[in-house]
Design a protein around this motif. Sequence first.
Motif, PDB file in Angstrom:
ATOM      1  N   UNK A  97      31.357  46.841  29.408  1.00 25.44           N
ATOM      2  CA  UNK A  97      30.573  45.670  29.008  1.00 25.44           C
ATOM      3  C   UNK A  97      29.473  45.423  30.028  1.00 25.44           C
ATOM      4  N   UNK A  98      28.305  45.018  29.521  1.00 27.59           N
ATOM      5  CA  UNK A  98      27.185  44.706  30.398  1.00 27.59           C
ATOM      6  C   UNK A  98      26.122  43.960  29.614  1.00 27.59           C
ATOM      7  N   UNK A  99      24.962  43.802  30.219  1.00 28.36           N
ATOM      8  CA  UNK A  99      23.840  43.184  29.515  1.00 28.36           C
ATOM      9  C   UNK A  99      22.560  43.376  30.307  1.00 28.36           C
ATOM     10  N   UNK A 100      21.444  43.406  29.593  1.00 24.67           N
ATOM     11  CA  UNK A 100      20.154  43.308  30.259  1.00 24.67           C
ATOM     12  C   UNK A 100      19.987  41.866  30.714  1.00 24.67           C
ATOM     13  N   UNK A 101      19.260  41.666  31.807  1.00 26.95           N
ATOM     14  CA  UNK A 101      19.172  40.338  32.410  1.00 26.95           C
ATOM     15  C   UNK A 101      18.670  39.290  31.423  1.00 26.95           C
ATOM     16  N   UNK A 102      17.743  39.645  30.549  1.00 30.82           N
ATOM     17  CA  UNK A 102      17.161  38.685  29.621  1.00 30.82           C
ATOM     18  C   UNK A 102      17.797  38.766  28.234  1.00 30.82           C
ATOM     19  N   UNK A 103      19.012  39.339  28.156  1.00 32.78           N
ATOM     20  CA  UNK A 103      19.676  39.520  26.872  1.00 32.78           C
ATOM     21  C   UNK A 103      21.069  38.885  26.908  1.00 32.78           C
ATOM     22  N   UNK A 104      21.979  39.425  26.064  1.00 31.40           N
ATOM     23  CA  UNK A 104      23.313  38.853  25.943  1.00 31.40           C
ATOM     24  C   UNK A 104      24.380  39.888  26.297  1.00 31.40           C
ATOM     25  N   UNK A 105      25.589  39.409  26.482  1.00 25.94           N
ATOM     26  CA  UNK A 105      26.759  40.231  26.777  1.00 25.94           C
ATOM     27  C   UNK A 105      27.022  41.186  25.610  1.00 25.94           C
ATOM     28  N   UNK A 145      18.332  49.350  25.403  1.00 23.22           N
ATOM     29  CA  UNK A 145      17.381  49.720  26.448  1.00 23.22           C
ATOM     30  C   UNK A 145      16.809  51.125  26.242  1.00 23.22           C
ATOM     31  N   UNK A 146      17.143  51.752  25.112  1.00 24.53           N
ATOM     32  CA  UNK A 146      16.667  53.115  24.807  1.00 24.53           C
ATOM     33  C   UNK A 146      17.016  54.092  25.922  1.00 24.53           C
ATOM     34  N   UNK A 147      18.224  53.950  26.425  1.00 25.77           N
ATOM     35  CA  UNK A 147      18.711  54.833  27.486  1.00 25.77           C
ATOM     36  C   UNK A 147      19.134  56.164  26.871  1.00 25.77           C
ATOM     37  N   UNK A 148      18.788  57.254  27.539  1.00 25.81           N
ATOM     38  CA  UNK A 148      19.214  58.587  27.104  1.00 25.81           C
ATOM     39  C   UNK A 148      19.764  59.326  28.316  1.00 25.81           C
ATOM     40  N   UNK A 149      20.646  60.315  28.073  1.00 25.03           N
ATOM     41  CA  UNK A 149      21.161  61.102  29.188  1.00 25.03           C
ATOM     42  C   UNK A 149      20.029  61.708  30.016  1.00 25.03           C
ATOM     43  N   UNK A 150      20.216  61.695  31.324  1.00 28.83           N
ATOM     44  CA  UNK A 150      19.202  62.218  32.233  1.00 28.83           C
ATOM     45  C   UNK A 150      18.403  61.133  32.918  1.00 28.83           C
ATOM     46  N   UNK A 193      28.648  45.564  24.521  1.00 27.92           N
ATOM     47  CA  UNK A 193      29.312  46.786  24.972  1.00 27.92           C
ATOM     48  C   UNK A 193      28.313  47.693  25.686  1.00 27.92           C
ATOM     49  N   UNK A 194      28.858  48.634  26.449  1.00 29.84           N
ATOM     50  CA  UNK A 194      27.994  49.579  27.134  1.00 29.84           C
ATOM     51  C   UNK A 194      27.182  50.420  26.173  1.00 29.84           C
ATOM     52  N   UNK A 195      27.781  50.835  25.049  1.00 31.01           N
ATOM     53  CA  UNK A 195      27.056  51.656  24.080  1.00 31.01           C
ATOM     54  C   UNK A 195      25.902  50.883  23.454  1.00 31.01           C
ATOM     55  N   UNK A 196      26.134  49.595  23.132  1.00 25.64           N
ATOM     56  CA  UNK A 196      25.040  48.798  22.574  1.00 25.64           C
ATOM     57  C   UNK A 196      23.954  48.580  23.612  1.00 25.64           C
ATOM     58  N   UNK A 197      24.348  48.406  24.871  1.00 25.82           N
ATOM     59  CA  UNK A 197      23.371  48.239  25.945  1.00 25.82           C
ATOM     60  C   UNK A 197      22.468  49.468  26.037  1.00 25.82           C
ATOM     61  N   UNK A 198      23.070  50.649  25.932  1.00 27.20           N
ATOM     62  CA  UNK A 198      22.279  51.884  25.976  1.00 27.20           C
ATOM     63  C   UNK A 198      21.269  51.929  24.836  1.00 27.20           C
ATOM     64  N   UNK A 210      16.413  44.985  34.694  1.00 30.31           N
ATOM     65  CA  UNK A 210      17.631  44.732  35.459  1.00 30.31           C
ATOM     66  C   UNK A 210      18.813  44.701  34.503  1.00 30.31           C
ATOM     67  N   UNK A 211      19.881  45.429  34.846  1.00 29.65           N
ATOM     68  CA  UNK A 211      21.087  45.475  34.025  1.00 29.65           C
ATOM     69  C   UNK A 211      22.272  44.948  34.818  1.00 29.65           C
ATOM     70  N   UNK A 212      23.069  44.123  34.173  1.00 29.30           N
ATOM     71  CA  UNK A 212      24.285  43.580  34.768  1.00 29.30           C
ATOM     72  C   UNK A 212      25.487  44.321  34.209  1.00 29.30           C
ATOM     73  N   UNK A 213      26.446  44.614  35.071  1.00 25.96           N
ATOM     74  CA  UNK A 213      27.640  45.361  34.695  1.00 25.96           C
ATOM     75  C   UNK A 213      28.853  44.444  34.852  1.00 25.96           C
ATOM     76  N   UNK A 214      29.482  44.082  33.722  1.00 26.31           N
ATOM     77  CA  UNK A 214      30.579  43.113  33.765  1.00 26.31           C
ATOM     78  C   UNK A 214      31.953  43.761  33.830  1.00 26.31           C
TER      79      UNK A 214
END
Length: 330
Positions: free
Chosen positions: A279-287, A297-302, A289-294, A239-243
Amino acid sequence: MRTVVLAYSTMGCVGIKALLKHGFEIAAVFTHEDNPQETIWFDSVAEIAAKYHIPVYAPADINHPIWVDKIKAFRPDILFSFYYRQLIRTEILDIPKAGCINLHGSLLPKYRGRAPINWVLINGERETGVTIHYMTPRADDGDIVAQEKIVIGEDDTAMTLHRKAAQTAEKLLDEILPHIMEGSTPRIPQDPLQATTFGRRRPEDGEIQWVKTAREVRNLVRAVTKPFPGAFSFIGERKCLFWQVREVGLEATGYLPGKIVSIKPLTVATGENGIVVDYGQAEDSIYMTGEQLARELSIVPGMRFGASTHERVEEKRKKKVLILGVNGFI
């Protein structure tokens, strides 16, 4: 003029201070116990009442006969309600001879009901306001005494709009309370044909529907950002939160809603254009930036934001059962 006050949150504190400033005798204050599941970002009515040595109570049901009798015993000339969360029944409304007056955070008759400040942001309104009105057994439908408009800025969030509303309420109360004391208040009936009503919002109502436009997604985010529970979505089961997000045009078309277009910056496609996650965060993490969040969570385009994997599997199962049932196999 003797009064009983029903109040909660910062707006309740604003109301109590205004009444004392203008010479009202507050016999008692009724408020709510704080909910341990709720982030308490607002001022305490109980504390302000105690500071001024005013008796304060927090009944679970103010309409119970015990509390109705208690209010009668205080012999109020008038009753005020400032962001009190329970609907008040006739047994209480009939007690004060001068009636009962409520402060509501919208331009009535628009946005009756709960959470009007959150709702005007979700719906992309350009203005809202505060209204002082007489109370009836129905929520927010009594005659209007006074109201004041508030311009909603492009960068307003629920928090900044609450602050604007509190400042506007203080100004409006300063203007109208002397007239209420004198018994010379105007009464303007509301037009029921213009009325809109909205219900309370729950944390689960913050789930982002990516098929909506970028503007609509951004409006949801700023309506429920801190100190509220936040707008959210899932990557798999995470779960990701978007601030904080901002709208962005997309050069290419055909992206599925929720698809990650880029991670520098973290950009997500919507039903129309896209949003950049500031700005955002994973539910079990901390606030962060969006780039750090990616990166976290090992997010990649697609990849794609949306309902959790479990919810998607369950939805497919339900559809399969429905199809089999229609075809007569079950």
